[in-house]
Write a protein that holds these residues in place. Sequence first.
Motif, short mmCIF file in Angstrom:
data_model
loop_
_atom_site.label_atom_id
_atom_site.label_comp_id
_atom_site.label_asym_id
_atom_site.label_seq_id
_atom_site.Cartn_x
_atom_site.Cartn_y
_atom_site.Cartn_z
N SER A 92 0.83 -1.20 0.00
CA SER A 92 0.00 0.00 0.00
C SER A 92 0.87 1.26 0.00
N GLY A 93 0.62 2.14 -0.97
CA GLY A 93 1.37 3.39 -1.05
C GLY A 93 2.71 3.25 -1.75
N TRP A 94 3.06 2.06 -2.15
CA TRP A 94 4.33 1.82 -2.82
C TRP A 94 4.06 1.09 -4.13
N ALA A 95 5.08 0.95 -4.92
CA ALA A 95 4.97 0.12 -6.12
C ALA A 95 4.95 -1.34 -5.69
N ASP A 96 4.47 -2.19 -6.55
CA ASP A 96 4.48 -3.62 -6.25
C ASP A 96 5.92 -4.11 -6.10
N ILE A 97 6.09 -5.09 -5.23
CA ILE A 97 7.40 -5.69 -5.01
C ILE A 97 7.37 -7.09 -5.61
N THR A 98 8.39 -7.42 -6.38
CA THR A 98 8.51 -8.75 -6.95
C THR A 98 9.51 -9.54 -6.14
N LEU A 99 9.10 -10.71 -5.68
CA LEU A 99 10.00 -11.60 -4.95
C LEU A 99 10.21 -12.87 -5.76
N THR A 100 11.45 -13.32 -5.80
CA THR A 100 11.80 -14.57 -6.46
C THR A 100 12.70 -15.36 -5.52
N PRO A 101 12.84 -16.65 -5.79
CA PRO A 101 13.81 -17.41 -4.99
C PRO A 101 15.22 -16.82 -5.06
N ALA A 102 15.59 -16.24 -6.20
CA ALA A 102 16.92 -15.63 -6.34
C ALA A 102 17.10 -14.47 -5.36
N ILE A 103 16.07 -13.66 -5.22
CA ILE A 103 16.15 -12.53 -4.29
C ILE A 103 16.25 -13.03 -2.86
N LEU A 104 15.45 -14.02 -2.51
CA LEU A 104 15.48 -14.55 -1.15
C LEU A 104 16.82 -15.20 -0.83
N LEU A 105 17.35 -16.00 -1.75
CA LEU A 105 18.65 -16.64 -1.54
C LEU A 105 19.75 -15.60 -1.40
N SER A 106 19.71 -14.58 -2.24
CA SER A 106 20.72 -13.52 -2.17
C SER A 106 20.65 -12.76 -0.85
#
Length: 168
Positions: free
Chosen positions: A52-66
Motif C-alpha cells: 500500500s502506497g508503494w509500487a508492487d514488489i517482486t519476490l523470487t527465490p533468487a532474491i530470497l537466496l541472495s
Amino acid sequence: MTPDNSLARQLAKYRDYHHDHRNVLTHVVGIPLIVLSIMTLLARPAVEIAVSGWADITLTPAILLSALAAVFYLRLNLAIGALMALLLAVFVAVGHAVAWMSQAAWLGGGIGLFVVGWIFQLVGHKFEGRKPAFVDDLRSFLVGPLFLVVEGLFALGLMSDLRREVEG
C-alpha cells in the motif's frame, strides 16, 4: 562470533584448497558463472506483492537466496558484506533479465552457465590435485565468491591487515 566463523578464518580455510594459481584462475571464471546461473534459474517463479502506497514488489527465490547470503556476509564483515550484497544484487538483476527473455533463454542460459562454471571448477581442482572445499564444508559455497572478491581487494593493495591475518 566464534573464531571459526570469523572472516579471516573462513578465508584461510578456503585458501587451503586453492594454492595453485591455475585453480584460482579457473575459479575467477567458474564461480561467477555458477552464481549467475543460480540467480538466473531461481529468477522464476516470481511473486508480486502489493504494498500500500508503494509500487508492487517482486519476490523470487533468487532474491530470497541472495538476501540470506548477504546476511551471512554482513555478519562476517560489514564493509565486505555490503560489497557482496551489491554484487549479489547485480547478479540477481542480470539473472532476472535473462530469465524473462524467453523460457529457452532462461533454461538454456541458466543450465549452460551452471555446467560451464562447474567444468571450470573441476578442471581447477584437477590442477590443484585436491578435492573442492565444499566436500568438507558446505559453507564454502558461500565463501568461494567472497574469496574471489577479497582476493581482488588484496590484489588492489587493500585490506592488508586482513591479508596478513588470512595468510598467517
